[in-house]
Design an enzyme around this catalytic site. Structure first.
Site, PDB file in Angstrom:
ATOM      1  N   TYR A  44     -15.753  11.599 -34.669  1.00 14.97           N
ATOM      2  CA  TYR A  44     -16.499  11.042 -33.520  1.00 14.97           C
ATOM      3  C   TYR A  44     -17.738  11.857 -33.200  1.00 14.97           C
ATOM      4  O   TYR A  44     -18.603  11.391 -32.469  1.00 14.97           O
ATOM      5  CB  TYR A  44     -15.648  11.016 -32.241  1.00 14.97           C
ATOM      6  CG  TYR A  44     -14.420  10.166 -32.252  1.00 14.97           C
ATOM      7  CD1 TYR A  44     -14.148   9.287 -33.292  1.00 14.97           C
ATOM      8  CD2 TYR A  44     -13.497  10.245 -31.206  1.00 14.97           C
ATOM      9  CE1 TYR A  44     -12.985   8.521 -33.275  1.00 14.97           C
ATOM     10  CE2 TYR A  44     -12.354   9.477 -31.189  1.00 14.97           C
ATOM     11  CZ  TYR A  44     -12.092   8.623 -32.231  1.00 14.97           C
ATOM     12  OH  TYR A  44     -10.957   7.877 -32.215  1.00 14.97           O
ATOM     13  N   HIS A 102      -5.927  11.075 -38.733  1.00 14.69           N
ATOM     14  CA  HIS A 102      -6.642   9.941 -38.134  1.00 14.69           C
ATOM     15  C   HIS A 102      -6.230   8.594 -38.745  1.00 14.69           C
ATOM     16  O   HIS A 102      -6.002   7.624 -38.033  1.00 14.69           O
ATOM     17  CB  HIS A 102      -8.151  10.164 -38.296  1.00 14.69           C
ATOM     18  CG  HIS A 102      -8.972   9.430 -37.282  1.00 14.69           C
ATOM     19  ND1 HIS A 102     -10.184   9.883 -36.852  1.00 14.69           N
ATOM     20  CD2 HIS A 102      -8.760   8.281 -36.608  1.00 14.69           C
ATOM     21  CE1 HIS A 102     -10.678   9.044 -35.948  1.00 14.69           C
ATOM     22  NE2 HIS A 102      -9.835   8.061 -35.792  1.00 14.69           N
TER      23      HIS A 102
END
Ligand SMILES: NC(=O)c1ccc[n+]([C@@H]2O[C@H](COP(=O)([O-])OP(=O)(O)OC[C@H]3O[C@@H](n4cnc5c(N)ncnc54)[C@H](OP(=O)(O)O)[C@@H]3O)[C@@H](O)[C@H]2O)c1
Length: 271
Positions: A44, A102
């Site tokens: 991110y 993730h």
């Protein structure tokens, strides 16, 4: 604020897109409102902002629950731990509260034991208090648990909102004692205008986003909505005060239509 068995506040702040000075400002507003759980990820590019907001807030480290997620390029042998150390440096802390894988490695390109064993080692080294996964299916959770043995999977973070309720997976996790975090709990704002949710919200004097977040909590899930706007951060946070009746629950349950918003080609075979 309600927490799960691993100390995670069920109300969290998603940080996808909250980059730069504006991102830090949004996080600081959220912290002022009362958020004590920040959800970031290596991919991110918001780890630095999370650390910055924590420091500027003046809160003690122990008062904030921080999750990060290991990006796929860091799954290979010998790569995961150095990448987590870089994340800690970027955030400016010694330990994260939760580290997640993730996404599972597509088609087992990197075999599951290779990255799960490194994740367990990162926990043993004290780089992360707890470990977990994201976007994992029931089959992958079972394989992960077999690799980890007695070490618990402290979370599975998956897409979950009224249009994608993921019941089979959520039921499996509840039975296995694996807490679930709902990502995109307000379906990225797309619930606004829903012909069933809008009248329900109007009748209860709340917003559709609050209904969706309260629904996640009522199902025993954590929820990590995000917003760049103070009023929305505050109203989303206030969803913790909203109680839903069995009739409200049944109405929202009826909206499940399997609409998966995040479904890359590399995704696993969903349950
Ligand atoms: N593990 C994974 O693979 C994965 C994948 C996706 C997301 N996540 C995590 O989940 C978090 C949340 O997901 P997300 O950020 O994609 O989406 P989301 O939280 O479901 O929705 C955010 C969007 O909704 C708008 N919004 C926020 N509050 C609102 C409200 N009360 N009424 C109407 N619209 C509202 C926001 O716009 P404004 O900013 O203009 O308010 C923003 O565009 C992420 O930030 C990330 O931390 C994890």
């Amino acid at each position: 604020m309600q927490k799960n068995n691993y100390g995670m506040p069920l109300m969290g702040l998603g940080t996808y897109g909250r980059r730069g000075a504006e991102g830090v400002a949004a996080m600081l507003a959220a912290i002022e409102i009362g958020y004590r759980h920040l959800d970031t990820a290596q991919s991110y590019d918001t780890e630095r902002e999370c650390g910055e907001a924590l420091r500027q807030s003046g809160l003690a480290r122990a008062d904030m629950f921080i999750t990060t997620k290991i990006d796929m390029p860091n799954f290979g042998s010998g790569k995961l731990i150095p990448s987590l150390r870089r994340s800690l440096d970027t955030i400016g802390i010694d330990q994260v509260d939760l580290t997640l894988i993730h996404w599972p490695s597509p088609h087992n390109q990197v075999p599951l034991p290779v990255y799960i064993e490194q994740l367990a080692e990162a926990q043993a080294l004290g780089l992360t208090k707890t470990i977990g996964v994201s976007n994992f299916t029931i089959a992958l959770l079972q394989q992960t648990q077999a690799i980890l043995g007695a070490v618990p999977i402290a979370n599975n973070q998956v897409e979950c909102h009224p249009y994608l309720q993921n019941r089979k997976l959520v039921d499996f996790c509840a039975a296995a004692g694996i807490p679930v975090t709902a990502y995109q709990p307000i379906a990225k704002g797309t619930l606004v205008g829903d012909p069933v949710l809008e009248p329900l919200a109007a009748g209860k004097g709340c917003t559709v986003a609050q209904l969706a977040i309260a629904y996640a909590f009522a199902r025993g899930l954590a929820a990590i909505p995000t917003s760049g706007k103070r009023e929305r951060l505050a109203s989303n946070f206030a969803a913790q005060e909203l109680s839903l009746t069995p009739a409200d629950m049944a109405t929202i349950a009826s909206l499940d239509r399997g609409t998966r918003r995040i479904n890359p080609a590399s995704a696993p075979a969903w349950d």
